[in-house]
Write a protein that holds these residues in place. Structure first.
Motif, short mmCIF file in Angstrom:
data_model
loop_
_atom_site.label_atom_id
_atom_site.label_comp_id
_atom_site.label_asym_id
_atom_site.label_seq_id
_atom_site.Cartn_x
_atom_site.Cartn_y
_atom_site.Cartn_z
N GLY A 221 0.87 -1.11 0.07
CA GLY A 221 0.06 -0.06 0.11
C GLY A 221 0.78 1.16 -0.08
O GLY A 221 0.50 2.17 0.33
N GLY A 222 2.08 1.10 -0.57
CA GLY A 222 2.91 2.31 -0.40
C GLY A 222 3.58 2.59 0.95
O GLY A 222 4.55 3.27 0.83
N VAL A 223 3.61 1.82 1.80
CA VAL A 223 4.09 1.88 2.94
C VAL A 223 4.71 0.33 3.65
O VAL A 223 4.03 -0.50 3.97
CB VAL A 223 3.13 2.59 4.16
N LEU A 224 6.05 0.32 3.50
CA LEU A 224 6.68 -0.69 3.99
C LEU A 224 6.93 -0.61 5.51
O LEU A 224 7.20 0.42 5.85
CB LEU A 224 7.90 -0.88 3.41
N GLN A 225 6.49 -1.57 6.34
CA GLN A 225 6.56 -1.47 7.74
C GLN A 225 8.00 -1.81 8.25
O GLN A 225 7.88 -2.71 9.16
CB GLN A 225 5.59 -2.49 8.18
N TYR A 226 8.63 -0.91 7.93
CA TYR A 226 10.36 -1.11 8.44
C TYR A 226 10.79 0.15 8.48
O TYR A 226 10.17 1.17 8.09
CB TYR A 226 11.12 -1.92 7.22
N THR A 227 11.85 0.37 9.03
CA THR A 227 12.70 1.44 9.17
C THR A 227 12.98 2.29 7.51
O THR A 227 13.01 1.28 6.68
CB THR A 227 14.00 1.51 9.74
N PRO A 228 12.82 3.45 7.51
CA PRO A 228 13.48 3.91 5.96
C PRO A 228 14.71 3.13 5.51
O PRO A 228 14.58 3.08 4.45
CB PRO A 228 13.46 5.37 6.34
N GLU A 229 15.48 3.12 6.43
CA GLU A 229 16.90 2.45 5.75
C GLU A 229 16.78 0.93 5.26
O GLU A 229 17.09 0.53 4.15
CB GLU A 229 17.69 2.49 6.94
N LYS A 230 15.89 0.19 6.11
CA LYS A 230 15.42 -1.22 5.64
C LYS A 230 14.66 -1.13 4.49
O LYS A 230 14.80 -2.00 3.52
CB LYS A 230 14.96 -1.89 6.79
N ALA A 231 13.62 -0.17 4.44
CA ALA A 231 12.70 -0.28 3.23
C ALA A 231 13.61 -0.03 1.94
O ALA A 231 13.42 -0.33 0.98
CB ALA A 231 11.61 0.79 3.45
N LYS B 228 16.58 -0.57 1.48
CA LYS B 228 17.52 -1.77 1.03
C LYS B 228 16.61 -2.88 0.14
O LYS B 228 16.90 -3.33 -0.60
CB LYS B 228 17.86 -2.42 2.34
N ILE B 229 15.48 -2.78 0.88
CA ILE B 229 14.31 -3.95 0.15
C ILE B 229 14.00 -3.58 -1.33
O ILE B 229 14.27 -4.28 -2.04
CB ILE B 229 13.25 -3.87 1.15
N ILE B 230 13.57 -2.32 -1.22
CA ILE B 230 13.29 -1.75 -2.81
C ILE B 230 14.64 -1.83 -3.47
O ILE B 230 14.38 -2.33 -4.82
CB ILE B 230 12.66 -0.26 -2.76
N THR B 231 15.70 -1.51 -3.27
CA THR B 231 17.09 -1.73 -4.01
C THR B 231 17.24 -3.00 -4.50
O THR B 231 17.37 -3.16 -5.55
CB THR B 231 18.19 -0.79 -3.32
#
Length: 113
Positions: free
Chosen positions: A44-54, A56-59
């Motif tokens: 939904g456009g919001v990964l439930q992780y810290t911005p740093e981890k999100a 890394k997931i997207i990258t």
């Protein structure tokens, strides 16, 4: 094109045209990666992780997508079972953002290319 995109100076219209074309390309790329990695699409456009981890997931998703492209693996055709809607409030542009936009228009879009 967005409503009112013909309004403004020639430089502003050039900026809007360039911004629209770029955004369309970026959104298509994101859509392809979201189709391949449905966990990103379902967030939904919001990964439930810290911005740093999100980040890394997207990258990682984009890197894996590029590897799939390199090996010519097709993007899975998974039907979309939820309607497309934004659902997020978008903040009004801040003065700093407006000034940065205006500076960019003045520097890059005032003279003909």
């Amino acid at each position: 094109m967005p409503d009112g995109w013909l309004l403004g100076t020639l430089a502003e219209r050039r900026y809007t045209s360039a911004q629209t074309k770029t955004r369309n390309i970026v959104e298509r790329c994101i859509g392809v990666v979201k189709s391949r990695f449905r966990c990103i699409d379902r967030s939904g456009g919001v990964l439930q992780y810290t911005p740093e981890k999100a980040c890394k997931i997207i990258t990682s998703a984009f890197i894996l997508h590029n590897i799939c492209q390199m090996y010519r693996l097709p993007v899975p055709n998974i039907p979309d079972d939820h309607p497309e809607e934004d659902g997020h409030d978008h903040p009004a542009p801040c003065e700093t953002g407006i000034q940065a936009r205006n500076d960019l228009i003045r520097r890059r879009f005032t003279q003909a290319n």
